[in-house]
Design a protein around this motif. Structure first.
Motif, PDB file in Angstrom:
ATOM      1  N   GLN A  36       0.501  -1.234   0.055  1.00 52.11           N
ATOM      2  CA  GLN A  36       0.186   0.301  -0.338  1.00 52.11           C
ATOM      3  C   GLN A  36       0.529   1.357   0.471  1.00 52.11           C
ATOM      4  O   GLN A  36       0.255   2.437  -0.883  1.00 52.11           O
ATOM      5  N   ALA A  37       2.006   0.748   0.801  1.00 48.28           N
ATOM      6  CA  ALA A  37       2.752   2.461   0.689  1.00 48.28           C
ATOM      7  C   ALA A  37       3.703   2.494  -0.442  1.00 48.28           C
ATOM      8  O   ALA A  37       3.942   3.978  -0.895  1.00 48.28           O
ATOM      9  N   TRP A  40       1.445   4.600  -2.672  1.00 52.17           N
ATOM     10  CA  TRP A  40       1.043   6.184  -2.584  1.00 52.17           C
ATOM     11  C   TRP A  40       2.682   6.314  -3.086  1.00 52.17           C
ATOM     12  O   TRP A  40       2.318   7.161  -3.437  1.00 52.17           O
ATOM     13  N   ARG A  43       2.064   6.887  -6.836  1.00 49.86           N
ATOM     14  CA  ARG A  43       1.366   8.367  -6.956  1.00 49.86           C
ATOM     15  C   ARG A  43       2.043   9.478  -7.369  1.00 49.86           C
ATOM     16  O   ARG A  43       1.842  10.755  -7.665  1.00 49.86           O
ATOM     17  N   SER A  44       2.543   9.502  -6.083  1.00 44.21           N
ATOM     18  CA  SER A  44       2.872  10.675  -5.632  1.00 44.21           C
ATOM     19  C   SER A  44       4.578  11.479  -6.213  1.00 44.21           C
ATOM     20  O   SER A  44       4.371  12.779  -6.832  1.00 44.21           O
ATOM     21  N   PRO A  48       1.137   6.477 -11.312  1.00 47.74           N
ATOM     22  CA  PRO A  48       0.229   5.431 -10.471  1.00 47.74           C
ATOM     23  C   PRO A  48       0.432   4.418 -11.271  1.00 47.74           C
ATOM     24  O   PRO A  48       0.346   3.935 -12.169  1.00 47.74           O
ATOM     25  N   VAL A 108       4.007   6.802   4.910  1.00 43.85           N
ATOM     26  CA  VAL A 108       4.851   7.313   4.286  1.00 43.85           C
ATOM     27  C   VAL A 108       5.223   8.437   4.983  1.00 43.85           C
ATOM     28  O   VAL A 108       4.197   9.161   5.722  1.00 43.85           O
ATOM     29  N   LYS A 110       5.966  11.622   4.751  1.00 45.52           N
ATOM     30  CA  LYS A 110       5.630  12.546   3.265  1.00 45.52           C
ATOM     31  C   LYS A 110       6.842  14.062   3.668  1.00 45.52           C
ATOM     32  O   LYS A 110       7.692  14.725   2.287  1.00 45.52           O
ATOM     33  N   VAL A 143       1.567  10.145   5.794  1.00 45.65           N
ATOM     34  CA  VAL A 143       0.183   9.620   5.380  1.00 45.65           C
ATOM     35  C   VAL A 143       0.699   7.407   6.031  1.00 45.65           C
ATOM     36  O   VAL A 143       1.304   6.867   5.752  1.00 45.65           O
ATOM     37  N   PRO A 145      -1.119   5.002   4.228  1.00 43.58           N
ATOM     38  CA  PRO A 145      -1.999   4.182   3.041  1.00 43.58           C
ATOM     39  C   PRO A 145      -2.944   3.163   3.231  1.00 43.58           C
ATOM     40  O   PRO A 145      -2.319   2.384   4.426  1.00 43.58           O
ATOM     41  N   GLU A 149      -7.279   6.215   3.313  1.00 45.33           N
ATOM     42  CA  GLU A 149      -6.017   7.053   3.515  1.00 45.33           C
ATOM     43  C   GLU A 149      -6.623   7.984   5.006  1.00 45.33           C
ATOM     44  O   GLU A 149      -6.507   9.104   4.938  1.00 45.33           O
ATOM     45  N   THR A 151      -3.897  11.609   6.378  1.00 40.71           N
ATOM     46  CA  THR A 151      -2.212  11.939   6.642  1.00 40.71           C
ATOM     47  C   THR A 151      -2.565  13.131   8.210  1.00 40.71           C
ATOM     48  O   THR A 151      -3.445  13.737   8.175  1.00 40.71           O
TER      49      THR A 151
END
Length: 191
Positions: A36-37, A40, A43-44, A48, A108, A110, A143, A145, A149, A151
């Motif tokens: 899952q991380a 993410w 995507r960041s 994706p 994550v 960030k 985050v 994830p 999700e 933050t």
């Protein structure tokens, strides 16, 4: 406590009872916080990926290890590696990074926010010196994830209480454009 329960894969959004994606005919993918991380992080960075496409061609355990995650990210076009480092020693240019928690979960990291000042409790030495001394506290945006999700902001003390000390750093590899062997506008007949 930063993380109350392990993250789960997202439920079926259409509600039609379809199973989550499978990996190479092995059935539904079980919940994996590191996966899952990784999704993410992809995507960041503007790339994706689905869980199935990220894991295609890999035989990974569930939950996957950080070494397996690094290999998956390498094959997805990232430069990736596992480091052992305290959060305040991770360069901001490398963020976001995946942090492995002591309970096996993954979050994550960030960004590191500006440190804020907290007053220390007045101990004997502080009273002798005439007051309280401020203490710098690093704050982080993290985050959690997964399907729900989140933050949130956490202090370094909160993070260190649950962080295993190991992180996965993954940055996109630069894309190289095909270079022409000829200069634009060069005429082959001219010496």
């Amino acid at each position: 406590m930063l993380i109350d329960q392990p993250h789960q894969l997202a439920p079926d959004p259409q509600g039609d009872g379809a199973q989550p994606p499978s990996h190479e005919g092995m059935g539904p993918l079980p919940p994996d916080p590191i996966l899952q991380a990784l999704l993410w992080v992809c995507r960041s960075h503007g790339t994706p990926r689905s869980a199935a496409s990220l894991l295609a061609g890999h035989s990974v355990s569930c939950p996957m290890t950080l070494d397996q995650a690094a290999q998956v990210m390498e094959d997805a076009g990232f430069s990736a590696g596992v480091i052992e480092r305290e959060p305040h020693k991770i360069l901001g240019l490398l963020m976001p990074v995946v942090l492995l928690m002591k309970n096996g979960d993954a979050i994550v990291l960030k960004e590191r926010l500006r440190s804020r000042t907290r007053r220390r409790k007045a101990g004997f030495a502080a009273r002798l010196l005439g007051g309280l001394r401020p203490r710098r506290v690093n704050m982080y945006e993290v985050v959690l994830p997964g399907p729900a999700e989140e933050t949130c902001m956490v202090s370094e003390d909160e993070l260190l209480a649950e962080y295993s000390g190991f992180a996965l750093v993954a940055t996109p590899r630069p894309r190289q454009r095909a270079l022409s062997r000829e200069r634009p506008g060069a005429d082959e007949s001219t010496p």
